[in-house]
Design an enzyme around this catalytic site. Sequence first.
Site: not given
Length: 290
Positions: A136-137, A154
């Site tokens: 994520h991100d 992440g």
Amino acid sequence: MPDTSLPPGDGRIHASAQLHPTAIVSAGATIGPDCRIGPFSMIGVHAVLEAGVTIGSNVAVEGHTWIGEGVQVSHGASIGLAPQDLKYKNEPTRTVVGARTIVREHATIHRGSVGGHGLTTVGADCLIMVNAHIGHDCTLDHHVILANNVMLGGHVQIADTVFVGGGAALHQFVRIGRQSVIGGMSGVEADVIPFGAVLGNRARLTGLNLIGLRRRGFSRAEIHQLRAVYRLLFRSHGVFQDRLAQAEADHGDHPAVAEILSFIRSDSKRGLCRARRVAPLEEDDAEAQA
């Protein structure tokens, strides 16, 4: 980078799109011209597939996910699934995959989180090989290659034309500078300078990405100048900030050098990946090969 301000899709399936009878396309998904969706694949309600996207079999596309023109997604891959973050409560975070990127079998790309900037981005013309994971991100710029089984924690940032070797693991919040190379099976815990080459567990700088520099048209003189800066920054003695200032004074007018210095001075959550120790003979051999 792909446009992260793209509007929602129109919720229509273009007449030229080809959907296998066993594919499940949610009402509200946008499927552009000449898209192909293979057997047993699932496309979520907020997904947008631009023209010419090819989705193989058993693929899952979920969440607010925008897949650019001509992207190819192979068997068993998943894009836009929820982040592996216990704080995530199904907020409408996003995933963007740039044009012509190839996502191979069983690769995973997770959507952003509210603890980050709410967006996971893969740029154009990237190659995400088998079983690679993009957390994520993460932000990948253009022409990035992740080999088989690469793992990105992440919030990892990877600049243009970076190659990450098979089985490498990148710690969350690590930054990887433009046109660098990460050796296979490396464990990268700190930021890697532009044009750098790192290897090992835990990874250390081994020099510059000389092959990449040559392939992209850097002259012999430019490569030698970059090597001189590398030696000053990572092989010399003394206070690092003093060496940084000396490199700027001596070579700061060179654009590639200025890029390295700017990268080093930028805010970092993980610190800077430093060079491993080498024997003098090994260093001389590397210099001769440049």
